[in-house]
Each structure stands twice: as C-alpha cells, then as structure tokens.
Design a protein around this motif. Structure first.
Motif, PDB file in Angstrom:
ATOM      1  N   ALA A  34       7.639  -1.526   2.012  1.00 14.74           N
ATOM      2  CA  ALA A  34       6.597  -0.887   2.831  1.00 14.74           C
ATOM      3  C   ALA A  34       7.091  -0.726   4.274  1.00 14.74           C
ATOM      4  N   VAL A  94       0.311  -5.896   8.509  1.00 11.11           N
ATOM      5  CA  VAL A  94      -0.113  -6.665   7.335  1.00 11.11           C
ATOM      6  C   VAL A  94      -1.353  -7.445   7.745  1.00 11.11           C
ATOM      7  N   GLY A  98      -0.246  -3.525   4.778  1.00  9.67           N
ATOM      8  CA  GLY A  98       0.088  -4.494   3.731  1.00  9.67           C
ATOM      9  C   GLY A  98      -0.993  -5.550   3.542  1.00  9.67           C
ATOM     10  N   LEU A 141       6.537  -5.837   0.447  1.00 12.13           N
ATOM     11  CA  LEU A 141       6.202  -5.524   1.842  1.00 12.13           C
ATOM     12  C   LEU A 141       7.455  -5.082   2.605  1.00 12.13           C
ATOM     13  N   LEU A 152       4.442  -5.609  10.275  1.00 12.29           N
ATOM     14  CA  LEU A 152       5.188  -5.880   9.037  1.00 12.29           C
ATOM     15  C   LEU A 152       6.507  -6.596   9.286  1.00 12.29           C
TER      16      LEU A 152
END
Ligand code: F6P
Length: 380
Positions: A127, A324, A139, A124, A337
C-alpha cells in the motif's frame, strides 16, 4: 451530489476482526445522515483475494474479483472470522515478477478514488509503495502477531489469545491426569507477543520467545525444579520463531513466499524431544497452528474492527491519504504508512520478560515505559 468510489481489499494471513472492520467501514460510507453532512455519495467495491484481485489482466477475470458491498451484504459480517473477501500472500512488487503497473491500471480502470487496505506489514508495505505512485490509500492494521509499530493493537490478536488460552485449559486436564509436559507451539513469526501474552493469560510455567534465545538445559532445570516443588504437569509455550542459543530458527519449508518469508515452525517438536530426553518425563507437543487464526471474533476484535473501520472512512472523507489507522495510548488515531512498515515491534525483554524464569515478569513496575495497556496505574 459528488460521487466517490472506494475499494477495499484484505491481504496476508486472515484473522478474526477483519469482517467487523469491513462491516463498519461500509456502513459508515453508505450512512444516509453522514452522506448529507459530507455532501458525497460513496460506493464501496470489495476486491477479492488481496492484491491478486487487482493483478488480473483480462477484464472478465478482474470482474470476477469484484464484490460490490452494501449495508445488506455486510449486515452479519461482524459475527464471522476470516475475511469474506478472501485473501492471498501475493506481492505485486515481487522482484521476480513485478506486476505493479497492472495494479495501477486496474485501479484507474475501476475508477477507484480511494483504496482501503486491511493487512499486516507486507500488505501495508505494498500500500505504501502504491501511495508513492499516487494511489489514495488508507490502511487498517491486522495480524495475530501484533508486530506492527505505532499501534498498540492489530485486529485478530485478542481472538488468537482466546484460542491459546482455551486450548491450554483443555490440555491441562489431560496433562494433569497423565503427569505429562505439554509443549504448545504458537505462531507469531519473528515476535513473541502471542506466546508471551497467551502464556500470561493461561498461566504457562515457561514461555519461550524469539526475542530471547533459550537453553534447553535451563528449561529442563526449571521443569525439574517445579517437579521437586510438587508440580504434577507443565505447560510450556514456545513461539514458532523462538530458538535455542546458537541455533537458527526452525522452518516448515525452505521455500520463501513472494515477500521473502520462510514458513516458521518445528521448534515445538525439537523442544519436546529435548525435554523428554533431558528430564525423563513424558513430553508431548501440540501445534496450535492455524486454529489461532480461526473462529468468531471476540468482543474486543468486533469493537476494534468497528472503530478501525469507521476511522478508515473518516480518513477517506478527509482525503487524508497515505495513513494507517492506529490504536495508541487508549485512543484511535492515525499515522503515516512509512512509520508502520518495514521494521517490526518486538517484545522488550528488559521490561516485559523474566530471563531467569523464562516467563512474563512478576512485577508490573517498569512496564509503564512501554506502550502497552496496563491493568492498573502503578505509582513508584
Ligand atoms: O502473520 C500471521 C501468521 O499467522 C504468522 O503468525 C504465521 O507464521 C504465518 O502467518 C503463517 O502463514 P500461512 O497462513 O501462510 O501458513
């Protein structure tokens, strides 16, 4: 009708719950009724082997890392552990070999309008960096370590707890027959969630976690105290990241991976040796190791995978990127995130761990301040 292409990849350690998430994500993306409502036709492209799949420089190699997904492909996926797309611990931002430009080029060449990334802190984290470079990412949290902030659940955790519980049940019969002590080493990296909640599930006598350094002398005293009270055998759970006060963590190998982590492990053997020498009682060590990541997802991981997969597609449909999906206070929700990555979520020793018994607390009072699901409401 508008068309949109969504990529999915899974990075880091595999675990149960990833495949259910992918199944429901694909089914939601391709659902005919939902398609009519939102006026967009989605196509889902699986990317094999985590970030490695997007780091290929030859078109043929990139092609080999693609797996178009439809309802039929994913029909039975929720029954299986691991990840059908494969995974890797590859870091496109590894300072020794930065490959992020290749990833960005491949995302553009493949025409990915969005990328759904299923991973833990490392995956993540990548990401998040890509999001800052303009990629539309969403995510889904997964790791048996359950060490991500802002979410009370990460896929794979409950299945791993089931493994720990069942394996310790098996050990109990042989431990009792021989009056032995079994030290069971669990995974979990820097945090003690697996060891603590695994030990609480199976009623272990002692649980040692990375958040509280222990003393072998005290472990031995507790063992002998138990024997004086009539105990025939003992189960001691030790997290791979736990250590005696004044010592450093034990590692399986010195080399760090591309995210800078060294493979932890070895404390179980050291502890078993220390207990046998200190108590003169026969002591064995069992490493549960990757068994904790294996097997079919338990019902909870199938359901949470389903909810996380659907929620991730909801975010894509709403074009709410850089987020996420999370589970917080009993609700599926989302969070930026950057709030999830970088720092880990540790066991709160003050409210969740008994430093005298080296075990979970024998009172639930005080735990209500924590973001942990409680079995019943407590009134002070
Ligand atoms: O992060 C999940 C995890 O299973 C940790 O608990 C463990 O330390 C690590 O991965 C093991 O990684 P590998 O599969 O690379 O040996």
């Amino acid at each position: 009708m508008k068309k949109s292409r969504v990529g999915i990849l899974t990075g880091g350690g595999d675990c149960a719950g990833i495949n259910p998430a992918m199944k429901w994500l694909v089914k939601t993306a391709l659902d005919e009724r939902v398609k009519r409502e939102r006026g967009t036709q989605y196509e889902v492209l699986g990317i094999r082997d985590g970030w490695q799949g997007l780091m290929q420089t030859e078109p043929k190699a990139t092609e080999e890392h693609l797996m178009p997904l439809n309802q039929e492909t994913v029909r039975t996926w929720d029954r299986y552990g691991g990840t059908m797309l494969g995974t890797s611990r590859t870091n496109p931002y590894d300072p020794k070999n930065v490959q992020s430009k290749v990833v960005l080029t491949n995302i553009e060449t493949l025409g990915l309008d969005a990328l759904i990334v299923i991973g833990g802190d490392d995956t993540l984290g990548v990401a998040h960096k890509l999001a800052r470079e303009g990629v539309n990412v969403v995510g889904i949290p997964k790791t048996i370590d359950k060490d991500l902030r802002e979410t009370d659940y990460t896929l794979g955790f409950e299945t791993a707890l089931d493994v720990i519980t069942q394996e310790v049940d098996r050990l109990r019969t042989t431990a009792g027959s021989h009056k032995r002590i079994f030290v069971v080493e669990t995974m979990g990296r820097e945090t003690g969630w697996l060891a603590l909640e695994g030990g609480e599930s199976n009623g272990a006598y002692i649980i040692l976690i990375p958040e509280h350094d222990f003393s072998i002398e005290k472990v031995n005293e507790l063992v002998l105290e138990g024997r004086r009270a009539g105990t025939r055998y003992d189960i001691i759970i030790v997290a791979e990241g736990a250590k005696p006060a004044g010592s450093t963590q034990f590692t399986r190998e010195q080399r760090a991976d591309s995210f800078g982590h060294k493979a932890l492990g070895g404390i179980g053997e050291v502890l078993a040796d220390g207990i046998q020498k200190g108590t003169k009682l026969e002591t064995r060590c069992v490493l549960l190791s990757h068994l904790q990541r294996g097997g079919a997802p338990c019902a909870y991981d199938r359901r949470m995978g389903r909810y996380f997969g659907i929620a991730a597609m909801d975010l894509v449909m709403m074009k709410d990127f850089g987020k996420v999906v999370c589970y917080k206070n009993g609700r599926i929700t989302e969070c930026p995130l950057e709030k999830v990555i970088g720092k880990l979520k540790y066991v709160d020793v003050k409210t969740m761990y008994d430093v005298e018994r080296y075990n979970g607390r024998r009172t639930i009072l005080g735990r209500e301040e924590q973001d942990v699901p409680r079995p019943w409401p407590i009134k002070r």
